[in-house]
Design a protein around this motif. Structure first.
Motif, PDB file in Angstrom:
ATOM      1  N   ILE A 210      48.672  35.297  25.028  1.00  0.00           N
ATOM      2  CA  ILE A 210      48.134  35.414  26.390  1.00  0.00           C
ATOM      3  C   ILE A 210      46.752  34.767  26.456  1.00  0.00           C
ATOM      4  O   ILE A 210      46.427  34.049  27.409  1.00  0.00           O
ATOM      5  N   GLU A 211      45.948  34.995  25.427  1.00  0.00           N
ATOM      6  CA  GLU A 211      44.595  34.431  25.397  1.00  0.00           C
ATOM      7  C   GLU A 211      44.632  32.906  25.358  1.00  0.00           C
ATOM      8  O   GLU A 211      43.844  32.236  26.037  1.00  0.00           O
ATOM      9  N   LYS A 212      45.559  32.349  24.581  1.00  0.00           N
ATOM     10  CA  LYS A 212      45.679  30.892  24.495  1.00  0.00           C
ATOM     11  C   LYS A 212      46.021  30.268  25.853  1.00  0.00           C
ATOM     12  O   LYS A 212      45.637  29.132  26.146  1.00  0.00           O
ATOM     13  N   LYS A 213      46.746  31.035  26.667  1.00  0.00           N
ATOM     14  CA  LYS A 213      47.144  30.522  27.982  1.00  0.00           C
ATOM     15  C   LYS A 213      46.076  30.792  29.051  1.00  0.00           C
ATOM     16  O   LYS A 213      46.320  30.562  30.227  1.00  0.00           O
ATOM     17  N   GLY A 214      44.942  31.309  28.635  1.00  0.00           N
ATOM     18  CA  GLY A 214      43.851  31.527  29.581  1.00  0.00           C
ATOM     19  C   GLY A 214      43.549  32.965  29.903  1.00  0.00           C
ATOM     20  O   GLY A 214      42.607  33.260  30.642  1.00  0.00           O
ATOM     21  N   GLY A 215      44.338  33.901  29.354  1.00  0.00           N
ATOM     22  CA  GLY A 215      44.093  35.314  29.607  1.00  0.00           C
ATOM     23  C   GLY A 215      44.317  35.678  31.063  1.00  0.00           C
ATOM     24  O   GLY A 215      45.205  35.137  31.731  1.00  0.00           O
ATOM     25  N   TRP A 216      43.529  36.610  31.567  1.00  0.00           N
ATOM     26  CA  TRP A 216      43.642  37.002  32.968  1.00  0.00           C
ATOM     27  C   TRP A 216      42.281  36.896  33.640  1.00  0.00           C
ATOM     28  O   TRP A 216      41.227  37.036  33.019  1.00  0.00           O
ATOM     29  N   ASN A 217      42.325  36.652  34.935  1.00  0.00           N
ATOM     30  CA  ASN A 217      41.095  36.524  35.717  1.00  0.00           C
ATOM     31  C   ASN A 217      40.544  37.905  36.081  1.00  0.00           C
ATOM     32  O   ASN A 217      41.284  38.887  36.166  1.00  0.00           O
ATOM     33  N   THR A 218      39.244  37.938  36.327  1.00  0.00           N
ATOM     34  CA  THR A 218      38.611  39.167  36.807  1.00  0.00           C
ATOM     35  C   THR A 218      39.014  39.411  38.251  1.00  0.00           C
ATOM     36  O   THR A 218      38.956  38.515  39.091  1.00  0.00           O
ATOM     37  N   ILE A 219      39.464  40.621  38.533  1.00  0.00           N
ATOM     38  CA  ILE A 219      39.838  40.988  39.901  1.00  0.00           C
ATOM     39  C   ILE A 219      38.552  41.277  40.692  1.00  0.00           C
ATOM     40  O   ILE A 219      37.733  42.097  40.277  1.00  0.00           O
ATOM     41  N   THR A 220      38.391  40.585  41.779  1.00  0.00           N
ATOM     42  CA  THR A 220      37.176  40.757  42.592  1.00  0.00           C
ATOM     43  C   THR A 220      37.420  41.770  43.702  1.00  0.00           C
ATOM     44  O   THR A 220      38.447  41.733  44.390  1.00  0.00           O
ATOM     45  N   ILE A 287      40.721  49.311  38.574  1.00  0.00           N
ATOM     46  CA  ILE A 287      40.520  47.862  38.580  1.00  0.00           C
ATOM     47  C   ILE A 287      39.531  47.473  37.482  1.00  0.00           C
ATOM     48  O   ILE A 287      39.691  46.431  36.822  1.00  0.00           O
ATOM     49  N   ALA A 288      38.511  48.319  37.257  1.00  0.00           N
ATOM     50  CA  ALA A 288      37.565  48.057  36.171  1.00  0.00           C
ATOM     51  C   ALA A 288      38.280  48.005  34.826  1.00  0.00           C
ATOM     52  O   ALA A 288      37.968  47.178  33.958  1.00  0.00           O
ATOM     53  N   GLU A 289      39.269  48.877  34.654  1.00  0.00           N
ATOM     54  CA  GLU A 289      40.049  48.875  33.406  1.00  0.00           C
ATOM     55  C   GLU A 289      40.910  47.619  33.309  1.00  0.00           C
ATOM     56  O   GLU A 289      41.076  47.047  32.227  1.00  0.00           O
ATOM     57  N   MET A 290      41.463  47.174  34.442  1.00  0.00           N
ATOM     58  CA  MET A 290      42.230  45.929  34.443  1.00  0.00           C
ATOM     59  C   MET A 290      41.346  44.730  34.112  1.00  0.00           C
ATOM     60  O   MET A 290      41.824  43.717  33.597  1.00  0.00           O
ATOM     61  N   ASN A 291      40.054  44.843  34.413  1.00  0.00           N
ATOM     62  CA  ASN A 291      39.127  43.736  34.195  1.00  0.00           C
ATOM     63  C   ASN A 291      38.576  43.669  32.768  1.00  0.00           C
ATOM     64  O   ASN A 291      37.762  42.796  32.465  1.00  0.00           O
ATOM     65  N   VAL A 292      38.993  44.588  31.906  1.00  0.00           N
ATOM     66  CA  VAL A 292      38.593  44.475  30.499  1.00  0.00           C
ATOM     67  C   VAL A 292      39.132  43.150  29.967  1.00  0.00           C
ATOM     68  O   VAL A 292      40.330  42.880  30.046  1.00  0.00           O
ATOM     69  N   PRO A 293      38.270  42.278  29.426  1.00  0.00           N
ATOM     70  CA  PRO A 293      38.722  40.944  28.995  1.00  0.00           C
ATOM     71  C   PRO A 293      39.771  41.006  27.893  1.00  0.00           C
ATOM     72  O   PRO A 293      39.787  41.950  27.093  1.00  0.00           O
ATOM     73  N   ILE A 294      40.617  40.006  27.856  1.00  0.00           N
ATOM     74  CA  ILE A 294      41.662  39.925  26.831  1.00  0.00           C
ATOM     75  C   ILE A 294      41.058  39.943  25.432  1.00  0.00           C
ATOM     76  O   ILE A 294      41.606  40.547  24.504  1.00  0.00           O
ATOM     77  N   GLY A 295      39.893  39.302  25.267  1.00  0.00           N
ATOM     78  CA  GLY A 295      39.233  39.289  23.958  1.00  0.00           C
ATOM     79  C   GLY A 295      38.865  40.680  23.481  1.00  0.00           C
ATOM     80  O   GLY A 295      38.954  40.991  22.287  1.00  0.00           O
ATOM     81  N   ASN A 296      38.454  41.534  24.413  1.00  0.00           N
ATOM     82  CA  ASN A 296      38.134  42.921  24.050  1.00  0.00           C
ATOM     83  C   ASN A 296      39.373  43.694  23.626  1.00  0.00           C
ATOM     84  O   ASN A 296      39.337  44.509  22.704  1.00  0.00           O
ATOM     85  N   ARG A 297      40.487  43.436  24.322  1.00  0.00           N
ATOM     86  CA  ARG A 297      41.742  44.097  23.944  1.00  0.00           C
ATOM     87  C   ARG A 297      42.159  43.672  22.530  1.00  0.00           C
ATOM     88  O   ARG A 297      42.621  44.492  21.737  1.00  0.00           O
ATOM     89  N   ILE A 298      41.995  42.407  22.228  1.00  0.00           N
ATOM     90  CA  ILE A 298      42.350  41.904  20.897  1.00  0.00           C
ATOM     91  C   ILE A 298      41.508  42.589  19.829  1.00  0.00           C
ATOM     92  O   ILE A 298      42.010  43.000  18.777  1.00  0.00           O
TER      93      ILE A 298
END
Length: 529
Positions: A210-220, A287-298
């Motif tokens: 998922i990270e290689k494909k760009g991860g996910w964007n921050t929800i505004t 939404i704040a939890e959804m915004n945790v970056p993919i790198g942090n999850r890894i």
């Protein structure tokens, strides 16, 4: 000195190949040959004469970063009578490909350590001829030891105890580990680590993709955002839908901006994996939890793979055992290796952390007294007494043997039952009159002991095989207003752990709050390894 047998490493390599079907190989030829090696006719192999044992010391002076593995390498070669393990008269043995590939793909194991002398040995490995290279030979053995150390053992005990981890760590010597493989040639690598480790490893691979494909964007969110409910329409819904699809909570991204039933299912899935209440309202905290970056999850997955390395896979061999995971605020009672009971728990707050350790449950106490710990007496009870002379009586307490205890009954802070597993931390499981706390998402409120949502159910399961303890008798013992003890005929292991990510039985990754702030400290330790 033991008589030399079939080389230890041949068995280890065969075992790795059987146990790990997804090993990434440098080329198909090496992989095929390595798989075939265990059945090669040994008469076709041209063996080399033993090498001079003093050259091992010469090697480690030349490559000092390998020095921590010198003692183990010498022990291995002594047992092999200083015969070559990785090479023969025909050149390098195909079995070396497995360890070399494991070293090349160490990041798949969630290991951040830098591989020593990688370029130098890559050149040696790629250009080896029929003439043996002793540096490459001892180097490959050092890489084997490096791999076992980083993947199977993890950081040392002293460092894990800095993080408050007192669960027993089974760390066999390298030779004992190899000996165990010789005894059981059908063993798999998974024998040496918790099954959870391999589940996390699979998820780590998925998240890196998922990270290689760009991860996910921050929800505004708009400044005045309050909540979203089913049937609401909003541009934020579009973002949430895409976000949940990327992590697998939704099977597809319909690009709809309407909060429909499909999105509701995805929201409930996400909430159940991240420790939130199972309702369909989306708040800013979700939404704040959804915004945790993919790198942090890894990173979270990696530190929990490390914690799995600290736990002996044999800890779960008991017929019955109890596991409490502090960050998930959950107890699971296992019978015959299957969950028989899952209960919410309340654990220690950050200033009074529940200790990570294990013990053997030996007693159940019905209608218990609560002997107030000296720390609570000094910090809370005595100041309250100075303000109110009737404090003890109003809280059903009394002086006893120079201390204070609370009398048995429904108002007792321990409730109507407690479960003891003797330990130096004075931690136990108990009932509580404060049932409302189990409705909270974050349940770190105690002084260190563990409060149970389902203490009666746990008592019934533990005493199920006891003919004299019916459910009616348990209820009766809990309501006598008189303390009574029962010694279990069979003690039950209790493990209190700390995992901020966990793959459940459905294969879903769960993330929990790092309530004691251990993850960043552990990640820092790992990156310094």
């Amino acid at each position: 000195m033991k008589k030399a047998r079939v080389p230890y490493l041949i068995f280890f390599i065969s075992l790795l190949l059987l146990g790990i079907s997804n090993v990434s190989c440098q080329n198909n030829k090496n992989n095929t040959i390595a798989l075939h090696y265990a059945t090669v006719n040994k008469e076709k192999i041209v063996n080399l004469t033993p090498f001079d044992s003093t050259l091992v010391t010469v090697f480690y002076k030349k490559y000092p970063e390998f020095l921590p593995y010198k003692k183990q390498a010498v022990a291995i070669y002594q047992q092999q009578h200083f015969n070559y393990i990785w090479q023969d008269g025909n050149g390098i043995k195909e079995t070396a490909a497995v360890i070399w590939n494991k070293i090349n793909n160490l990041q798949e194991e969630g290991v951040t350590a830098v591989v020593p002398y990688k370029e130098a040995f890559e050149s040696k490995y790629s250009n080896i001829a029929s003439t043996p290279d002793l540096d490459l030979e001892i180097g490959l053995t050092s890489y084997y030891l490096f791999y076992v150390d980083k993947v199977f053992h993890g950081i040392d005990v002293a460092k894990s105890r800095e993080l408050g981890w007192y669960l027993p760590r089974n760390k066999p010597t390298y030779l004992n580990y190899l000996d165990s493989l010789l005894v059981d040639t059908k063993s798999e690598e998974t024998k040496y680590l918790l099954p959870q480790y391999y589940k996390l490893r699979d998820v780590l691979k998925q998240y890196r993709e998922i990270e290689k494909k760009g991860g996910w964007n921050t929800i505004t969110m708009a400044p005045k955002f309050t909540s979203l409910k089913p049937r609401d329409t909003s541009d934020i819904v579009l973002q949430i839908r895409t976000r949940l699809f990327l992590e697998g909570d939704l099977a597809k991204d319909t690009k709809s901006n309407s909060y429909d039933e499909e999105l509701k299912a995805g929201v409930l899935s996400f909430k159940s994996r991240t420790g939130f209440k199972g309702d369909d309202v989306i708040l800013a905290k979700h939404i704040a939890e959804m915004n945790v970056p993919i790198g942090n999850r890894i990173k979270t997955i990696m530190v929990n793979m490390e914690r799995c390395r600290w736990v002996s896979s044999g800890l779960t061999n008991s017929k019955e055992f109890i596991v409490i995971n502090i960050p998930s605020f959950q107890l699971t009672f296992f019978k015959d290796k299957k969950p028989a009971l899952i209960s919410k728990v309340v654990v220690g707050k950050e200033m009074n952390k529940t200790v990570i350790f294990s013990g053997m449950m030996s007693n159940i106490v019905f209608c218990p007294y609560w002997n107030v710990p000296n720390s609570i007496l000094r910090k809370e009870i005595l100041p309250a007494l100075r303000r109110n002379k009737n404090y003890l009586a109003s809280h059903h307490m009394e002086w006893h043997d120079g201390g204070v205890r609370q009398k048995p009954g429904p108002n007792n802070s321990l409730g109507l039952i407690k479960f003891l597993f003797p330990n130096n931390n004075n931690i136990y499981l108990h009932d509580t009159p404060s049932k409302n706390l189990f409705k909270e998402e974050t349940r770190a409120f105690s002084h260190g002991c563990i409060r149970l949502e389902k203490p009666v159910e746990l008592a019934n399961l533990i005493l199920k095989e006891e003919p004299n303890w019916t459910s009616e008798k348990i209820e009766e013992a809990m309501h006598t207003n008189k303390e009574s003890w029962y010694a279990l005929r069979t003690k039950i292991p209790v493990y209190i752990g700390y995992f901020t990510s966990w793959v459940d039985s459905q294969g879903k990754i769960n993330f929990y709050k790092d309530i004691y702030k251990n993850d960043d400290r552990l990640m820092e330790m790992l990156t310094k390894e």
